[in-house]
Design an enzyme around this catalytic site. Structure first.
Site, PDB file in Angstrom:
ATOM      1  N   HIS A   1      30.212  54.263 -15.812  1.00 22.30           N
ATOM      2  CA  HIS A   1      31.072  54.856 -16.841  1.00 22.30           C
ATOM      3  C   HIS A   1      32.304  55.496 -16.236  1.00 22.30           C
ATOM      4  O   HIS A   1      32.363  55.776 -15.043  1.00 22.30           O
ATOM      5  CB  HIS A   1      30.291  55.900 -17.649  1.00 22.30           C
ATOM      6  CG  HIS A   1      29.867  57.107 -16.849  1.00 22.30           C
ATOM      7  ND1 HIS A   1      28.828  57.071 -15.950  1.00 22.30           N
ATOM      8  CD2 HIS A   1      30.353  58.380 -16.821  1.00 22.30           C
ATOM      9  CE1 HIS A   1      28.687  58.269 -15.406  1.00 22.30           C
ATOM     10  NE2 HIS A   1      29.600  59.079 -15.910  1.00 22.30           N
TER      11      HIS A   1
ATOM     12  N   ASP B   1      34.633  58.934 -17.196  1.00 22.34           N
ATOM     13  CA  ASP B   1      34.326  60.174 -17.913  1.00 22.34           C
ATOM     14  C   ASP B   1      35.091  60.310 -19.224  1.00 22.34           C
ATOM     15  O   ASP B   1      36.286  60.009 -19.303  1.00 22.34           O
ATOM     16  CB  ASP B   1      34.622  61.377 -17.011  1.00 22.34           C
ATOM     17  CG  ASP B   1      33.640  61.484 -15.858  1.00 22.34           C
ATOM     18  OD1 ASP B   1      32.461  61.130 -16.048  1.00 22.34           O
ATOM     19  OD2 ASP B   1      34.056  61.913 -14.755  1.00 22.34           O
TER      20      ASP B   1
ATOM     21  N   HIS C   1      32.024  55.111 -12.199  1.00 22.05           N
ATOM     22  CA  HIS C   1      31.059  55.616 -11.229  1.00 22.05           C
ATOM     23  C   HIS C   1      29.647  55.566 -11.808  1.00 22.05           C
ATOM     24  O   HIS C   1      29.450  55.461 -13.020  1.00 22.05           O
ATOM     25  CB  HIS C   1      31.420  57.033 -10.768  1.00 22.05           C
ATOM     26  CG  HIS C   1      31.493  58.044 -11.872  1.00 22.05           C
ATOM     27  ND1 HIS C   1      32.541  58.103 -12.766  1.00 22.05           N
ATOM     28  CD2 HIS C   1      30.640  59.040 -12.234  1.00 22.05           C
ATOM     29  CE1 HIS C   1      32.343  59.087 -13.626  1.00 22.05           C
ATOM     30  NE2 HIS C   1      31.193  59.665 -13.334  1.00 22.05           N
TER      31      HIS C   1
ATOM     32  N   ARG D   1      31.235  70.187 -11.556  1.00 21.22           N
ATOM     33  CA  ARG D   1      32.358  69.269 -11.798  1.00 21.22           C
ATOM     34  C   ARG D   1      33.458  69.936 -12.596  1.00 21.22           C
ATOM     35  O   ARG D   1      33.191  70.647 -13.572  1.00 21.22           O
ATOM     36  CB  ARG D   1      31.881  68.026 -12.550  1.00 21.22           C
ATOM     37  CG  ARG D   1      32.910  66.900 -12.574  1.00 21.22           C
ATOM     38  CD  ARG D   1      32.453  65.749 -13.442  1.00 21.22           C
ATOM     39  NE  ARG D   1      32.932  65.880 -14.824  1.00 21.22           N
ATOM     40  CZ  ARG D   1      32.516  65.144 -15.836  1.00 21.22           C
ATOM     41  NH1 ARG D   1      31.566  64.237 -15.642  1.00 21.22           N
ATOM     42  NH2 ARG D   1      33.011  65.324 -17.055  1.00 21.22           N
TER      43      ARG D   1
END
Length: 288
Positions: free
Chosen positions: A110, A112, A264, A279
């Site tokens: 995917h 983000d 990723h 993150r």
């Protein structure tokens, strides 16, 4: 590090160097301390390196949350994720922890937050605690994924758009006991959006696939069966090893990836060990 692989960055007078992981995606950055603010020349070099390699890796960065945020803000405004848990007192910091009671769920290719009207420019992920082995993250070059398609498929997807939605998070909200009214409020706040199947990067002008298994629902203007078949073929491009790099985490490692140019996949092979990450995500523009 093998000297032959070192690549000095122009204009930084050898203050940092890059060690590419593969010819087209992934490079480890040497000679930088992210606990202090990089100067303009170094920031410019990092921006150029990110555009070239799509994901940059940093080792041994024992930085604070404030320093993590400060570094990310050098590249743009930060987003607050409306569904994922955040670090207490820091709404811009996602707290991503998996352990015996919470198995990893990010093991899908995917990019983000593509369910946003303006999805992420980039994400900066810091390893706080890592398993003794396992828990790697793979990254896949979206330009290479597009270029590797047949001319027939390229023609079929030219000019097409696909619908993206936060369906996974909607299911989690229901599972966690959110009311119908609360879910409907999120539906109103984050309606389905349409993004091009092939995105043109706003800085490089390169074209890359911009569909993913986590958030893409269907291609507009196609029968659902045809759309599903074509999307399965497009999704599979990310899994081709020649388009990938793989990063083995260590404590205080950092990955900074360009969501406009890569996907990723976080490997969930370490249960019941602990993997604890933080993150920060940089807001991007509307895909074109």
């Amino acid at each position: 590090m093998p000297e032959a692989l070192e690549k000095p960055v122009p204009g930084v007078e050898e203050s940092i160097a890059l060690e590419p992981l593969t010819p087209t995606i992934g490079a480890e950055v040497q000679g930088i301390d992210l606990s202090t603010a990089p100067d303009e020349a170094t920031l410019s070099a990092l921006r150029e390196a990110l555009l070239e390699y799509k994901v940059l890796f940093f080792r041994d960065q024992d930085i604070s949350t404030e320093e993590h945020l400060a570094f990310a803000r050098q590249f743009g405004e930060l987003e607050v994720h409306p569904f994922a848990p955040h670090k207490e007192g820091h709404p811009e910091v996602l707290a991503i922890t998996h352990d015996r009671d919470s198995k990893g769920r990010e093991n899908k290719w995917h990019s983000d937050v593509t369910w946003r009207e303006c999805p992420s420019l980039g994400s900066i992920l810091r390893a706080i605690e890592v398993p003794p082995v396992g828990g790697d993250t793979l990254f896949s070059d979206s330009y290479a994924a597009y270029e590797g398609l047949s001319d027939e498929v390229k023609e079929k997807i030219e000019g097409k758009v696909a619908v993206h939605d936060f369906a996974h998070f909607r299911k989690l909200m229901a599972k966690r006991g959110k009311t119908t009214e609360e879910i409907e409020e999120m539906n109103r706040k984050y309606p389905e959006v349409e993004h091009p199947v092939v995105r043109t990067h706003p800085e490089t002008g390169s074209r890359g696939l911009y569909v993913n298994t986590a958030f893409t629902q269907y291609i507009v203007g196609m029968e659902r069966e045809e759309s599903d078949t074509l999307l399965r073929h497009l999704y599979a491009q990310a899994a081709i090893p020649e388009y990938q790099c793989r990063f083995r985490w260590q404590k205080n490692s950092i990955a900074f990836w360009d969501n406009r140019a890569c996907q990723h996949y976080a490997v969930s092979d370490y249960w019941p060990a602990v993997r604890r990450m933080e993150r920060v995500t940089i807001i991007g523009d509307r895909p074109r």
